[in-house]
Write a protein that holds these residues in place. Structure first.
Motif, mmCIF file in Angstrom:
data_model
loop_
_atom_site.group_PDB
_atom_site.id
_atom_site.type_symbol
_atom_site.label_atom_id
_atom_site.label_comp_id
_atom_site.label_asym_id
_atom_site.label_seq_id
_atom_site.Cartn_x
_atom_site.Cartn_y
_atom_site.Cartn_z
ATOM 1 N N SER B 27 2.479 -8.836 2.906
ATOM 2 C CA SER B 27 1.030 -8.777 1.654
ATOM 3 C C SER B 27 -0.189 -8.474 2.758
ATOM 4 N N GLY B 28 -0.920 -7.603 2.387
ATOM 5 C CA GLY B 28 -2.003 -7.129 2.986
ATOM 6 C C GLY B 28 -1.666 -5.792 3.763
ATOM 7 N N HIS B 29 -0.783 -5.364 3.849
ATOM 8 C CA HIS B 29 -0.293 -4.251 4.622
ATOM 9 C C HIS B 29 -0.569 -3.108 3.600
ATOM 10 N N LYS B 30 -1.090 -1.930 4.122
ATOM 11 C CA LYS B 30 -1.308 -0.920 3.058
ATOM 12 C C LYS B 30 -0.408 0.124 3.598
ATOM 13 N N SER B 31 0.296 0.500 4.716
ATOM 14 C CA SER B 31 1.148 1.437 5.112
ATOM 15 C C SER B 31 2.513 1.013 4.954
ATOM 16 N N VAL B 32 3.320 1.983 4.541
ATOM 17 C CA VAL B 32 4.741 1.767 4.168
ATOM 18 C C VAL B 32 5.314 3.130 5.063
ATOM 19 N N LYS B 52 -1.452 4.712 -0.994
ATOM 20 C CA LYS B 52 -0.704 5.541 -1.978
ATOM 21 C C LYS B 52 -0.413 7.118 -1.727
ATOM 22 N N GLU B 53 -0.857 7.611 -0.535
ATOM 23 C CA GLU B 53 -0.802 8.992 -0.428
ATOM 24 C C GLU B 53 0.210 9.208 0.646
ATOM 25 N N ALA B 66 9.327 10.348 -1.901
ATOM 26 C CA ALA B 66 9.026 8.690 -2.317
ATOM 27 C C ALA B 66 7.682 8.753 -2.909
ATOM 28 N N ARG B 67 7.357 7.582 -2.992
ATOM 29 C CA ARG B 67 6.102 7.106 -3.678
ATOM 30 C C ARG B 67 5.559 5.735 -3.332
ATOM 31 N N GLN B 68 4.182 5.571 -3.390
ATOM 32 C CA GLN B 68 3.900 4.170 -3.000
ATOM 33 C C GLN B 68 2.911 3.737 -4.174
ATOM 34 N N PHE B 69 3.054 2.518 -4.701
ATOM 35 C CA PHE B 69 2.424 2.170 -5.928
ATOM 36 C C PHE B 69 1.029 1.339 -5.604
#
Lengths: 116, 117
Positions: B27-32, B52-53, B66-69
């Protein structure tokens, strides 16, 4: 190109004896270096990291590593092995930012066995 | 707080099929980021997503995507599966792009074990 070489694929020690896992890196720039541990059926856990501060880095569970630029090495040590230290260990380099993203480059791993 | 969660934990697919792996970051992390770990080797970088990019891609064929939501969770898709795609697929989350500071740590999930038969 950035890379890491873990010099031993397997290391076996007796409980209570010192541990040495060797890692050499190749980097054109001052890198960030890490050691991760992977226990069976578990994810990777960060043991310690070097990010151009102190060259002797202390991590969790009694592990430490020394960054030696002249030798391009980042060996992992522990004074006294415990049975629970048996796992796969990865030396990792994170090169400087390139093109707006960053990534971790893993070595092939060293499997540490600890015998009673 | 929950760590990085991946689903499913294990998966068996047939050659030529398609697979979707899922990852929920801390939670709170924006990078995967996604990594492939073939048996006996270290993990190899596949993708990094931030806000998301796609921010980076490793040396993998176009069968991998891949994709990020909007909630920062992510999917890894692999088409036309090959036997060589059998591996442990690891997801890592971090608070932001690693260029924002050297102390951004990547936290890994337990992985999805994919077996292609």
């Amino acid at each position: 190109a950035q890379s890491v070489t873990q010099l031993d694929s397997h290391v076996s020690v007796s409980e209570g004896t010192p541990v040495l896992l060797r890692c050499n890196y190749s980097s054109s720039y001052s890198p960030s270096l890490f050691w991760y541990v992977q226990h069976p059926n578990k994810g990777l856990q960060l043991l310690l990291k070097y990010t151009s501060a102190a060259t002797l880095v202390k991590g969790i569970n009694g592990f430490e590593a020394e960054f030696k630029k002249s030798e391009t090495s980042f060996h992992l040590t522990k004074p006294s092995a415990h049975m629970s230290d048996a796992a796969e260990y990865f030396c990792v380099v994170r090169p400087p930012l390139v093109g707006g993203y960053n990534k971790l480059i893993f070595g092939a791993g060293t499997r540490l066995a600890v015998h009673p | 707080d929950a760590g990085v969660t991946q689903s499913p934990t294990h998966l068996i697919k047939t050659r030529g099929q398609h697979v979707t792996l899922r990852c929920s970051p801390i939670s709170g992390h924006k990078s995967v980021s996604w990594y492939q770990q073939v048996l006996g080797q270290g993990p190899q970088f596949i993708f990094q997503y931030y806000e998301k990019e796609e921010r980076g891609r490793g040396n993998f064929p176009d069968r991998f995507s891949a994709r990020q939501f909007p909630n920062y969770s992510s999917e890894l898709n692999v088409n036309a599966l090959l036997l060589g795609d059998s591996a442990l697929y690891l997801c890592a989350s971090s608070s932001g792009r690693m260029d924002r500071g050297p102390n951004t740590e990547a936290f890994f999930g337990q992985g999805t074990r994919l077996t292609v038969v």
